[in-house]
Design an enzyme around this catalytic site. Structure first.
Site, PDB file in Angstrom:
ATOM      1  N   SER A  33      68.138  29.975  62.830  1.00 13.47           N
ATOM      2  CA  SER A  33      67.516  28.715  63.262  1.00 13.47           C
ATOM      3  C   SER A  33      65.999  28.717  63.123  1.00 13.47           C
ATOM      4  O   SER A  33      65.259  28.563  64.121  1.00 13.47           O
ATOM      5  CB  SER A  33      67.920  28.415  64.697  1.00 13.47           C
ATOM      6  OG  SER A  33      69.303  28.497  64.805  1.00 13.47           O
ATOM      7  N   ASP A  39      70.652  25.760  62.849  1.00 13.80           N
ATOM      8  CA  ASP A  39      71.499  25.365  63.993  1.00 13.80           C
ATOM      9  C   ASP A  39      71.785  23.858  64.022  1.00 13.80           C
ATOM     10  O   ASP A  39      72.820  23.418  64.512  1.00 13.80           O
ATOM     11  CB  ASP A  39      70.896  25.831  65.332  1.00 13.80           C
ATOM     12  CG  ASP A  39      69.442  25.456  65.506  1.00 13.80           C
ATOM     13  OD1 ASP A  39      68.841  24.882  64.581  1.00 13.80           O
ATOM     14  OD2 ASP A  39      68.888  25.738  66.589  1.00 13.80           O
ATOM     15  N   ARG A  74      74.674  35.654  69.068  1.00 17.82           N
ATOM     16  CA  ARG A  74      76.105  35.825  69.289  1.00 17.82           C
ATOM     17  C   ARG A  74      76.842  36.088  67.992  1.00 17.82           C
ATOM     18  O   ARG A  74      76.383  35.693  66.928  1.00 17.82           O
ATOM     19  CB  ARG A  74      76.697  34.546  69.895  1.00 17.82           C
ATOM     20  CG  ARG A  74      76.267  34.327  71.311  1.00 17.82           C
ATOM     21  CD  ARG A  74      76.501  32.928  71.737  1.00 17.82           C
ATOM     22  NE  ARG A  74      76.070  31.999  70.715  1.00 17.82           N
ATOM     23  CZ  ARG A  74      76.520  30.765  70.630  1.00 17.82           C
ATOM     24  NH1 ARG A  74      77.410  30.326  71.488  1.00 17.82           N
ATOM     25  NH2 ARG A  74      76.088  29.963  69.697  1.00 17.82           N
TER      26      ARG A  74
HETATM   27  C1  BGC Z   1      63.163  25.877  64.074  1.00 16.01           C
HETATM   28  C2  BGC Z   1      64.321  25.069  63.546  1.00 16.01           C
HETATM   29  C3  BGC Z   1      65.414  24.989  64.594  1.00 16.01           C
HETATM   30  C4  BGC Z   1      64.850  24.474  65.909  1.00 16.01           C
HETATM   31  C5  BGC Z   1      65.893  24.430  67.013  1.00 16.01           C
HETATM   32  C6  BGC Z   1      62.708  25.316  65.398  1.00 16.01           C
HETATM   33  O1  BGC Z   1      61.684  26.111  65.936  1.00 16.01           O
HETATM   34  O2  BGC Z   1      62.108  25.858  63.137  1.00 16.01           O
HETATM   35  O3  BGC Z   1      64.824  25.644  62.363  1.00 16.01           O
HETATM   36  O4  BGC Z   1      66.421  24.135  64.142  1.00 16.01           O
HETATM   37  O5  BGC Z   1      63.795  25.309  66.326  1.00 16.01           O
HETATM   38  O6  BGC Z   1      66.423  25.685  67.262  1.00 16.01           O
END
Ligand code: BGC
Length: 418
Positions: A104, A158, A42
């Site tokens: 993320s 995130d 987004r």
């Molecule tokens: C990622 C993280 C992320 C989490 C939730 C994981 O697979 O490595 O960086 O915060 O997923 O989205």
């Protein structure tokens, strides 16, 4: 966690995010945010006045498989194309607005505005991105287009976004947690405990640490928890022996785990009269949203959702089969809640504040009917000396990026003045 903080070998990344402060109520202006991570992609335009969000425009974009798993350059060209579309649509393409980029995935940061992708997780696998700075890749893609001016001044996870969003709702927030497609948490740690600090220090007392607890146990420490079914799931996954903890719990895997167990029980003639349908043998044909629906039946003592799901999978079932399927969903969910609670309560002990709020987001947390109830119950048992509460902080990965961008801008200005 302690080893990770000291830069010693640990399956927990304990990444420094270089976010040393939360909102202080002086942030005003317009900020862009880009959120790339789980199922969402987004763009947002957020207006802030005295540290509060006063206006926001959000536009979701579809991210196709070929962008997720194809050529990395093309993925970033696509992101830049969407930024161009969004900023033109909102008349801000020439304003060089600050942009917060929620990415993320595990990143190694040298400052708040750069992040090297350590490894892809979940269902992303675009080539030639691992080992590269995603902010530079995005900035270069924007420059290749040449039709939009933005200043990417913050990159964040995130969980960081969720924590920042949580702070707007409750200033006691010190933990951000995601239980969605993947799982992870970040928290406010004492700055003097963190060895890894590549940019100039400015007397920071605290700093947000991205734990990347999804990788917990990649060094074998949680092998004792893994069952035959977990190993089977791992061997069919995109990244073998990677993100061990995430595979026991998160939304991308919970349903698949249930499916593997149901297939195993059927093959052993303990379910569906030993007859499998074609559909249930297909990988990922049992999404985690269905586990949540079946859990609703468990909570309400009904069978409606379970029956519908089994019918859609073309399975012939008896009343006993229904009970077994419901029980499997309960067990897999309960184990996830217990493991998450073990980690969360450890974190609460580490922070060691009498009263702490945990900002949470993610589809599994939101839609599973008793995940939050269980986590509350187990954390109370595991950290009895502390007051805590789970706070739903929706869309932290979007709005949180704008907040991070606002904080980064404020810090940038104060460092230049001093
Ligand atoms: C990622 C993280 C992320 C989490 C939730 C994981 O697979 O490595 O960086 O915060 O997923 O989205």
């Amino acid at each position: 966690m302690k080893k990770g903080m000291r830069d010693e070998k640990s399956s927990l990344f304990m990444e420094n995010t270089y976010v040393p402060e939360l909102l202080n109520g002086t942030e005003s202006g317009r900020y862009l945010a880009l959120d790339l991570g789980g199922t969402n992609f987004r763009l947002l335009l957020v207006e802030m006045l005295s540290g509060k969000i006063t206006k926001e425009i959000v536009k979701p974009y579809e991210i196709k498989d070929e962008a997720r798993i194809g050529c990395g350059l093309k993925l970033f060209d696509f992101l830049a194309e969407c930024i161009s579309d969004f900023t033109h649509e909102n008349g801000v393409a020439d304003l060089n607005l600050p942009l917060g980029f929620t990415f993320s995935f595990p990143m190694h940061q040298k400052s708040i505005h750069n992040g090297i992708l350590l490894k892809w997780t979940k269902s992303f696998a675009a080539t030639n991105v691992e080992g590269n700075d995603v902010v530079i890749m995005l900035q270069e893609a924007i420059e290749r287009r040449g039709d939009v001016k933005v200043d990417i001044n913050a990159v964040l996870n995130d969980t960081t976004g969720t924590l920042l969003k949580g702070c707007l709702l409750d200033p006691r927030t010190r933990i951000g947690m995601i239980i969605g497609t993947g799982t992870n948490a970040c928290y406010m740690e004492r700055a003097d405990r963190i060895s890894h600090w590549e940019s100039e220090r400015h007397g920071e007392k605290e700093v947000l640490i991205d734990i990347e607890w999804g990788a917990f146990g990649d060094n074998g420490t949680i092998d004792f928890v893994k069952t035959y079914f977990d190993r089977q799931l791992d061997s069919n996954s995109l990244y073998l022996n990677s993100f061990s903890f995430e595979k026991l719990i998160s939304g991308l895997y919970l349903g698949e785990l249930v499916r593997i167990i149901l297939v195993h029980l059927t093959n052993n003639r303990l379910l569906f009269n030993g007859i499998l349908s074609k559909k249930i043998q297909e990988k990922n044909s049992f999404p985690s949203s269905q586990v949540s629906l079946i859990e609703e039946d468990n909570v309400n003592n009904t069978i409606t959702n379970t029956e519908k799901i089994l019918k859609d999978l073309n399975l012939k079932y008896t009343m006993d089969d229904l009970k077994i399927v419901k029980y499997v969903c309960e067990l897999v969910s309960l184990r996830g809640a217990l493991l998450l609670s073990a980690c969360l309560s450890t974190l609460i002990h580490q922070i060691d504040k009498d009263d702490v709020t945990i900002a949470v987001d993610g589809s599994l947390y939101k839609f599973h009917p008793r995940m939050k109830i269980w986590i509350n119950k187990f954390v109370k048992l595991l950290a009895p000396a502390y007051e805590f509460r789970l706070l739903l902080a929706e869309d932290g990965s979007g709005k949180g990026a704008a907040i991070a961008s606002a904080i980064a801008l404020r810090l940038q200005k104060s460092y230049t003045i001093h």
